[in-house]
Design an enzyme around this catalytic site. Structure first.
Site, short mmCIF file in Angstrom:
data_model
loop_
_atom_site.label_atom_id
_atom_site.label_comp_id
_atom_site.label_asym_id
_atom_site.label_seq_id
_atom_site.Cartn_x
_atom_site.Cartn_y
_atom_site.Cartn_z
N HIS A 475 -2.94 28.24 5.38
CA HIS A 475 -2.12 27.03 5.40
C HIS A 475 -0.87 27.23 6.25
O HIS A 475 -0.59 26.47 7.18
CB HIS A 475 -1.74 26.64 3.97
N GLU A 476 -0.11 28.28 5.93
CA GLU A 476 1.14 28.52 6.66
C GLU A 476 0.85 28.91 8.11
O GLU A 476 1.62 28.59 9.01
CB GLU A 476 1.97 29.59 5.95
N HIS A 479 0.57 25.84 10.16
CA HIS A 479 1.88 25.38 10.59
C HIS A 479 2.38 26.19 11.79
O HIS A 479 2.95 25.65 12.74
CB HIS A 479 2.90 25.52 9.46
N HIS A 482 0.96 25.19 15.04
CA HIS A 482 1.61 23.95 15.48
C HIS A 482 2.90 24.30 16.24
O HIS A 482 3.23 23.68 17.26
CB HIS A 482 1.93 23.10 14.26
#
Length: 685
Positions: A475-476, A479, A482
């Site tokens: 999940h992290e 990010h 991104h």
């Protein structure tokens, strides 16, 4: 002995101009903050006193592109200080934060409420040269940012807004500091080994290590998730489970200096008053103007649709858990909140013969890192190389150079894996440097960081993770991709600088891989024998992927309802918080509610984070991520062409265009809820 020089005030002279953590002293922060404020004020004076007609180039982008080591100082020191406030704080930093927060808020208000500066921005907004879509987005954001910060208010309104925002910033800081202190204050110290019954070896060894670090005999358990979660899931000692659960769920409710009740009430009222001062009915109306959801009605429609779709299945899930508990303990047994994880685990064992501890030996942290980096390489061609010359702020932190598929330098990536005293709970991605392109055409690459609280290594074993922790890492890491792929002209539009109900798409998209056997086979092997994770065990993981999924969905929806209940208020809030909370989320909650527990006072996302009137974003983005991943499932989960489209249309674009425009460019259409319902087994394929 050479005289100390403040590293913030001179070139870093480190690999890729990374932060020289090893040279920063406590006294350097305040000096750099004050000098940064002075420089920024000087630059603004130059802008507003410019005798030339206001233009996009001399008014809007001078702060974005003139970054020659001059007035980027304030963002430079702020990034380091406030990131470390979450990852590696201490009493001195807490005290300095209390001192600097009102100064920094006043400075931000001075800029946003500067009438001369706004008049120049307004003039450009009305009359400007032909702009690129990205330039137009920056101009609109600049103008709207000033308006939303009070630029159109009269002097009395501006003064009132100053008071409200300064008080809110201080209370948000106090909320976070209180929560960290409460979290770290509790320990469960066990000296009788019989009280460890049911706990797996990994939990026992970690607790023994914590006790040793604290100079105690026996075993110490904390409220950090790698300690708390195994205890509440595996311990057969019901009374100790109750103590752990109540400690975790009554944080910041006690009669002490860390009680957050009044702070939460005041924050809700401050935000309502700010919104109403700016002409909005509620704070939610104010926030949602810049969200994909658009308005309160659309948020409630999403939450209500999810309740309608998931609640029947969630009720069945909890009935199954309760019936199993009664078969084990007797028909009069009443399931309590501290029992749910314990008996849910028993049900998972019964249905799937699967237990998160079975997987730990195959999920050793260094192998997981290889797997996650390998996934990024397979999708996007990028590679990660640890560079020990890059300074770090704690020995737990690893720093990597990231190279693009053509071998060119792409980013710096920091990974901070384990819980410790000065670190907030949870997991998050942040940046020490954003990406932008300067006037000379140099593409300044980002320095991104992922901070987590994963299981620590012990004296006996390396760090062995649960599948849930692998999912958190993914999940992290989503990010961080991104941030690392950011490729925009302006830093304020790059990377994760997007609307909040879009920012979770890249992160939640990556979570999908955690239960894909093709991905697990690339790295999951036994830390002692090297044996790969057996196909039969992978099959059980895949079959169990939707275990308690409906209950998990309702839990997220309940948090969204609570958030909206606070921030759709039109009148002052002065209710009893625990009672209000339980009414607010009632239609999404199917488990027993206890009068003493309270989520609000530890709900950082909506009280001290950026998710006030925005917690629904996780479910909004889940609709997007399920829809996006369905494209990969169709073409192959490692398909390079699809991944390149995802990178080009979403990951690299930041906030340069409307999120739905970007999404449709990747997907070809707007998303629907069907992919999520199918993935969670609520709707048949």
């Amino acid at each position: 002995m050479s005289e100390h020089k403040n590293p913030f005030l001179e070139p870093y002279n480190t690999p890729h101009d990374t932060v020289p953590f090893d040279r920063i002293r406590m006294e350097d922060y305040e000096e750099a903050f004050m000098e940064g404020i002075r420089r920024e004020n000087e630059q603004i004076e130059k802008t507003v006193n410019n005798p030339e007609k206001p233009t996009f180039d001399n008014t809007i982008i001078n702060k974005e592109e003139d970054r020659e080591g001059y007035y980027d100082l304030l963002s430079r020191v702020s990034a380091v200080f406030f990131n470390l406030m979450s990852a590696e704080t201490n009493d001195e930093m807490d005290a300095l934060a209390q001192k600097m927060q009102p100064i920094l808020t006043k400075h931000a208000n001075d800029i946003r409420l500067n009438k001369q500066l706004f008049e120049r921005i307004k003039a450009v907004h009305l009359h400007h040269r032909k702009l690129t879509p990205e330039e137009k987005r920056l101009l609109d954001d600049s103008y709207d940012g000033f308006v939303r910060s009070g630029a159109l208010l009269d002097e009395a309104g501006k003064e009132r807004l100053r008071q409200l925002t300064e008080e809110a910033s201080m209370l948000s800081l106090q909320f976070s500091q209180n929560l960290l202190k409460e979290n770290k204050a509790f320990t469960l110290h066990i000296t009788d080994e019989a009280q460890l019954d049911g706990l797996p070896d990994t939990a026992r060894e970690a607790a023994a290590l914590t006790a040793k670090e604290q100079g105690k005999e026996g075993w110490v358990f904390t409220l950090d998730y790698p300690s708390y979660t195994p205890f509440i899931t595996y311990s057969t000692q019901r009374e100790l489970r109750r103590r752990m659960y109540m400690a975790r769920n009554t944080e910041c409710t006690h009669d002490n200096a860390e009680n957050n009740m009044d702070i939460c009430k005041r924050l809700v009222n401050l935000r309502r008053e700010i919104a109403q001062l700016l002409g909005y009915k509620t704070y939610a109306d104010y926030v949602l103007k810049h969200r994909m959801a658009g308005n309160v009605r659309n948020v409630y429609k999403l939450l209500d649709d999810l309740i309608d779709a998931y609640k029947p299945a969630a009720v069945k899930e909890m009935e199954e858990v309760s019936k199993l508990a009664q078969r084990m303990e007797g028909k009069d047994f009443e399931l309590q909140p501290w029992d749910q994880s314990f008996y849910s685990h028993k049900l998972q064992l019964k249905k799937f013969k699967l237990d998160s501890e079975m997987l730990r030996p195959y999920l050793e942290l260094s192998k997981v890192i290889d797997g996650v980096f390998g996934l990024a390489n397979r999708l996007y061609g990028i590679t990660f190389k640890e560079n020990k010359e890059i300074p770090v702020y704690h020995p737990d932190v690893k720093a990597y150079e990231v190279l693009d598929k053509d071998g060119s330098y792409l980013a710096v990536f920091y990974a901070d894996f384990h819980p410790r005293k000065g670190k907030q709970g949870g997991a998050w991605m942040t940046e020490y440097q954003g990406q932008w392109i300067d006037r000379k055409g140099k593409n300044v690459r980002p320095h991104v960081s992922v901070v987590m609280n994963l299981t620590k290594p012990t004296d006996e074993k390396p760090a062995l993770l649960t599948l849930g922790e692998v999912e958190t890492f993914l999940h992290e890491f989503g990010h961080s991709l991104h941030g690392m792929f950011a490729n925009t002209r302006f830093e304020s539009l790059s990377g994760t600088n997007v609307w909040w109900d879009f920012v979770e798409l890249p992160s939640q998209f990556m979570e999908n891989y955690s239960v894909e056997k093709e991905f697990l086979r690339t790295f999951a092997s036994h830390y002692q024998t090297g044996e790969p994770l057996p196909d039969e065990l992978i099959g059980r993981i895949v079959k169990s992927r939707n275990f308690m999924a409906a209950s998990g969905c309702l839990r997220q929806v309940s948090f969204g309802l609570l958030d909206m209940a606070y921030y759709t208020r039109k009148k002052a809030f002065d209710e009893d918080i625990p009672a209000f909370e339980k009414r607010a989320w009632q239609k999404a909650v199917i488990t027993k509610q206890l009068p003493d527990t309270c989520m609000t006072v530890q709900f950082s996302h909506i009280m001290a984070g950026g998710y006030s009137a925005g917690y629904y974003s996780y479910k909004w983005a889940e609709v997007l991520d399920a829809d996006a991943f369905s494209v990969f499932k169709k073409h192959g989960i490692f398909d390079r062409k699809t991944a390149q489209s995802f990178r080009d249309n979403i990951l690299s674009k930041g906030g340069t265009e409307h999120p739905m425009t970007l999404y449709k460019r990747f997907r070809g259409s707007e998303p629907g809820i069907d992919a999520l319902l199918k993935r969670n087994g609520i709707k048949r394929r």
